[in-house]
Enzyme design. Structure first.
Site, PDB file in Angstrom:
ATOM      1  N   HIS A   1      64.151  36.451  67.485  1.00 59.63           N
ATOM      2  CA  HIS A   1      64.242  35.300  68.395  1.00 59.63           C
ATOM      3  C   HIS A   1      64.440  34.023  67.599  1.00 59.63           C
ATOM      4  O   HIS A   1      64.904  33.028  68.129  1.00 59.63           O
ATOM      5  CB  HIS A   1      62.982  35.210  69.273  1.00 59.63           C
TER       6      HIS A   1
ATOM      7  N   LYS B   1      61.164  36.826  58.637  1.00 61.67           N
ATOM      8  CA  LYS B   1      60.382  36.649  57.415  1.00 61.67           C
ATOM      9  C   LYS B   1      59.255  37.661  57.344  1.00 61.67           C
ATOM     10  O   LYS B   1      58.662  38.020  58.357  1.00 61.67           O
ATOM     11  CB  LYS B   1      59.799  35.221  57.437  1.00 61.67           C
TER      12      LYS B   1
ATOM     13  N   LYS C   1      52.409  35.965  64.104  1.00 60.92           N
ATOM     14  CA  LYS C   1      51.823  35.048  63.121  1.00 60.92           C
ATOM     15  C   LYS C   1      52.694  33.794  62.956  1.00 60.92           C
ATOM     16  O   LYS C   1      52.205  32.674  63.007  1.00 60.92           O
ATOM     17  CB  LYS C   1      51.723  35.793  61.785  1.00 60.92           C
TER      18      LYS C   1
ATOM     19  N   LYS D   1      59.255  42.873  57.778  1.00 60.50           N
ATOM     20  CA  LYS D   1      58.395  43.354  56.690  1.00 60.50           C
ATOM     21  C   LYS D   1      59.151  44.429  55.926  1.00 60.50           C
ATOM     22  O   LYS D   1      60.008  45.114  56.488  1.00 60.50           O
ATOM     23  CB  LYS D   1      57.098  43.947  57.244  1.00 60.50           C
TER      24      LYS D   1
ATOM     25  N   SER E   1      55.166  29.743  52.225  1.00 62.56           N
ATOM     26  CA  SER E   1      56.511  30.294  52.040  1.00 62.56           C
ATOM     27  C   SER E   1      57.535  29.456  52.815  1.00 62.56           C
ATOM     28  O   SER E   1      58.653  29.227  52.341  1.00 62.56           O
ATOM     29  CB  SER E   1      56.579  31.736  52.548  1.00 62.56           C
TER      30      SER E   1
HETATM   31  P1  NAD Z   1      46.981  42.810  46.102  1.00 63.24           P
HETATM   32  O1  NAD Z   1      47.731  44.017  45.742  1.00 63.24           O
HETATM   33  O2  NAD Z   1      47.119  41.582  45.284  1.00 63.24           O
HETATM   34  O3  NAD Z   1      45.419  43.108  46.184  1.00 63.24           O
HETATM   35  C1  NAD Z   1      44.865  44.164  46.902  1.00 63.24           C
HETATM   36  C2  NAD Z   1      43.470  44.407  46.342  1.00 63.24           C
HETATM   37  O4  NAD Z   1      42.815  45.377  47.137  1.00 63.24           O
HETATM   38  C3  NAD Z   1      43.495  44.934  44.910  1.00 63.24           C
HETATM   39  O5  NAD Z   1      42.504  44.282  44.156  1.00 63.24           O
HETATM   40  C4  NAD Z   1      43.188  46.414  45.072  1.00 63.24           C
HETATM   41  O6  NAD Z   1      42.578  46.987  43.949  1.00 63.24           O
HETATM   42  C5  NAD Z   1      42.262  46.374  46.279  1.00 63.24           C
HETATM   43  N1  NAD Z   1      42.220  47.644  46.991  1.00 63.24           N
HETATM   44  C6  NAD Z   1      43.221  48.514  47.225  1.00 63.24           C
HETATM   45  N2  NAD Z   1      42.787  49.580  47.884  1.00 63.24           N
HETATM   46  C7  NAD Z   1      41.472  49.374  48.098  1.00 63.24           C
HETATM   47  C8  NAD Z   1      40.462  50.127  48.726  1.00 63.24           C
HETATM   48  N3  NAD Z   1      40.725  51.300  49.276  1.00 63.24           N
HETATM   49  N4  NAD Z   1      39.223  49.594  48.773  1.00 63.24           N
HETATM   50  C9  NAD Z   1      38.937  48.412  48.209  1.00 63.24           C
HETATM   51  N5  NAD Z   1      39.865  47.658  47.593  1.00 63.24           N
HETATM   52  C10 NAD Z   1      41.108  48.136  47.537  1.00 63.24           C
HETATM   53  O7  NAD Z   1      47.358  42.533  47.637  1.00 63.24           O
HETATM   54  P2  NAD Z   1      47.276  41.160  48.424  1.00 63.24           P
HETATM   55  O8  NAD Z   1      48.581  40.487  48.297  1.00 63.24           O
HETATM   56  O9  NAD Z   1      46.029  40.458  48.086  1.00 63.24           O
HETATM   57  O10 NAD Z   1      47.198  41.714  49.930  1.00 63.24           O
HETATM   58  C11 NAD Z   1      45.988  42.156  50.501  1.00 63.24           C
HETATM   59  C12 NAD Z   1      46.122  42.133  52.008  1.00 63.24           C
HETATM   60  O11 NAD Z   1      46.470  40.803  52.427  1.00 63.24           O
HETATM   61  C13 NAD Z   1      47.199  43.053  52.583  1.00 63.24           C
HETATM   62  O12 NAD Z   1      46.780  43.527  53.843  1.00 63.24           O
HETATM   63  C14 NAD Z   1      48.374  42.102  52.778  1.00 63.24           C
HETATM   64  O13 NAD Z   1      49.273  42.561  53.781  1.00 63.24           O
HETATM   65  C15 NAD Z   1      47.645  40.851  53.213  1.00 63.24           C
HETATM   66  N6  NAD Z   1      48.425  39.631  53.037  1.00 63.24           N
HETATM   67  C16 NAD Z   1      48.873  39.254  51.804  1.00 63.24           C
HETATM   68  C17 NAD Z   1      49.585  38.065  51.668  1.00 63.24           C
HETATM   69  C18 NAD Z   1      50.039  37.541  50.334  1.00 63.24           C
HETATM   70  O14 NAD Z   1      50.522  36.401  50.284  1.00 63.24           O
HETATM   71  N7  NAD Z   1      49.912  38.266  49.247  1.00 63.24           N
HETATM   72  C19 NAD Z   1      49.869  37.293  52.803  1.00 63.24           C
HETATM   73  C20 NAD Z   1      49.395  37.703  54.043  1.00 63.24           C
HETATM   74  C21 NAD Z   1      48.666  38.865  54.143  1.00 63.24           C
END
Ligand code: NAD
Length: 477
Positions: free
Chosen positions: A67, A72, A96, A108, A365
């Site tokens: 839309h 993104k 979001k 995504k 972003s």
């Molecule tokens: P990341 O890979 O930097 O970190 C993930 C962390 O979770 C790591 O430290 C990992 O070891 C830990 N982890 C993985 N499996 C696990 C488990 N089973 N139990 C406990 N810890 C566990 O990822 P991120 O970028 O921080 O993303 C984390 C969440 O945030 C995701 O759901 C992602 O979609 C969401 N998110 C990220 C962003 C971003 O800008 N990076 C933006 C919006 C949402």
């Protein structure tokens, strides 16, 4: 596809949450279905020659709603990536972006890979090839589809994607805007790495500005002294925990990671624990707290605020009834299943939902994309002019002070802070704070304003869906 707990899949869970909100809206016939469905998912399988053999990888790019364009959403590298997950995450991006008024549709991507199993130069080869496959189909393009980092990816992968796009589109002056989350020296923006965690902090600060909302969670006072459990000390969890502990007085009592959890009732030193994890790959044997082998069980520990910041479905029908946290903020996407959401709501827990809580990433972003398209850093034109105008006021106040016989004087701290013009990082944080406050306000208006809405998630979905619907109705399908 059902989950190990026998619950609906992640995508079905998002749809159930969508349905609950959409049922309270008076949408024209068929529009609800049009908004809910995922427009397209592209699956790619490609080979990369590594360690003397050809390895085949599977990747996805899903477009939930166009839309608004570009669409993104991040690119995730994890061994568990599959189509259902990517579509769920793309759908969340649509709502979001609408909630925080970032002018994008939802998308995504994901690559089924464990990045920890590969060397940096191997990951570069894989990322380049994945990017090539997406770029040649316009699934990475500054005007159509703009990825960002997610779990398992970061600045490095984004810089590689941008470079690959530039190589394939040498005359596109806006090439850098094809992806966000790049390092600042490669067209990124200050404050993007911390943005999602910073957004979680701003969301909590905004929540605690409203005593009635805090009371709903059975809490009182400010963030100061609140006991916090964080799951996942990666990009999002680390920054959220660091800022909450060093700037707002929260005590991070538990950190839950892949290999277990760490506890310190007096509050963990987040920086020290993070450094330990980077050096040792987990929290086992970490000397800064008591180690617990069963990390998942630690989510049920007593606390004031629970921050799941790792992955989806961690709070589900198995453990929802035992979760003690009165306030949960979904820093990860989809950490609470639809079934668990219902259990927690009935228990009286307040949930600050993912579509709002982790929107800091896409918000910054958006700023980066605008910066790339305008080809100028934020603040470059105004900063010194702002300083000069402030200097005029300071000089005038000093002249007045002398006129009054020197009875009053400005504190050096005020003078220094007031005189300084805002740099890019300050502007980014200010824009992010404003966005998080405004989005919370729009959710809150629905939460408190409608008798049929009793939780922030439904409120957030209502705001998002109404905005997407308005866009479709204004432009036609
Ligand atoms: P990341 O890979 O930097 O970190 C993930 C962390 O979770 C790591 O430290 C990992 O070891 C830990 N982890 C993985 N499996 C696990 C488990 N089973 N139990 C406990 N810890 C566990 O990822 P991120 O970028 O921080 O993303 C984390 C969440 O945030 C995701 O759901 C992602 O979609 C969401 N998110 C990220 C962003 C971003 O800008 N990076 C933006 C919006 C949402």
């Amino acid at each position: 596809m059902s989950t190990p707990t026998g619950e609906p899949s992640f995508r079905q869970s998002v749809d159930l949450m969508f349905n609950r909100a959409a049922a309270l809206l008076d949408l024209p016939p068929g529009l609800e279905e049009k908004i809910r469905v995922c427009n397209a998912t592209y699956t790619v399988r490609f080979g990369v020659k590594l360690r003397g053999e050809i390895r085949t990888f599977t990747g996805y790019r899903s477009v939930h709603s166009e839309h608004m364009e570009p669409v993104k959403g991040g690119i995730r590298y994890a061994p568990t990536v599959h189509q259902d997950e990517v579509e769920a995450l793309a759908a969340l991006m649509t709502y979001k972006c609408a909630l925080v008024t970032a002018p994008f549709g939802g998308s995504k991507g994901g690559l089924c890979i464990d990045p920890r199993q590969y060397e940096p130069d191997e990951l570069e080869k894989i990322t380049r090839r994945f990017a090539y496959e997406l770029i040649k189909r316009d699934m990475i393009n500054p005007a159509q589809n703009v990825p960002a980092p997610d779990m398992g990816t970061g600045e490095r992968e984004m810089a590689i994607i941008a470079d690959q796009y530039q190589r394939m589109n040498t005359t596109d002056i806006n090439a850098r805007a094809c992806v966000t989350g790049k390092p600042p020296h490669a067209g990124g923006i200050q404050g993007r790495v911390e943005a999602t965690g910073r957004g979680v902090q701003y969301a909590l600060r905004e929540f605690f500005r409203h005593p009635e909302d805090v009371k709903q969670a059975g809490l009182s006072g400010s963030l100061d002294g609140k006991r916090v459990i964080v799951q996942g000390l990666g990009n999002v969890g680390y920054h959220a925990a660091l800022f909450l502990s060093t700037e707002d007085g929260c005590k991070i009592t538990h950190v839950v990671e892949r290999d277990g959890a760490l506890e310190n009732p007096a509050g963990l030193d987040v920086q020290a624990v993070h450094d330990w994890i980077l050096g040792h790959g987990g929290v086992r044997n970490c000397p800064f707290g008591t180690y617990h082998e069963d990390g998942v069980k630690v989510l049920e520990a007593e606390c004031d605020i629970l921050i799941p910041a790792a992955l989806e479905g961690v709070i589900n029908m198995h453990n929802a009834a035992d979760i003690q946290a009165p306030l949960i903020i979904e820093a990860a996407n989809g950490p609470i299943t639809a079934g668990a959401d219902e259990v927690l709501r009935h228990k009286g827990a307040v949930i600050i939902p993912d579509l709002y809580a982790n929107a800091g990433g896409v918000t910054v972003s958006y700023f980066e994309w605008v910066k790339n398209l305008s080809h100028i850093r934020f603040g470059r034109m105004q900063r010194r002019q702002e300083e000069a105008r402030h200097q005029l006021i300071v000089d005038e106040l000093q002249r007045l002070d002398e006129h009054l016989g020197g009875a009053w004087s400005m504190t050096p701290d005020f003078k220094q802070k007031y005189l300084r013009g805002a740099d890019e990082l300050e502007l980014v944080r200010s824009g992010l704070d404003d966005t998080m406050r405004a989005a919370y306000g729009s959710m809150r208006e629905v939460w408190w304003g409608r008798d049929d809405v009793t939780d922030l998630r439904t409120a957030g979905f209502i705001v998002g869906i109404e905005r997407v619907a308005a866009s479709y109705q204004a432009k036609g399908i």
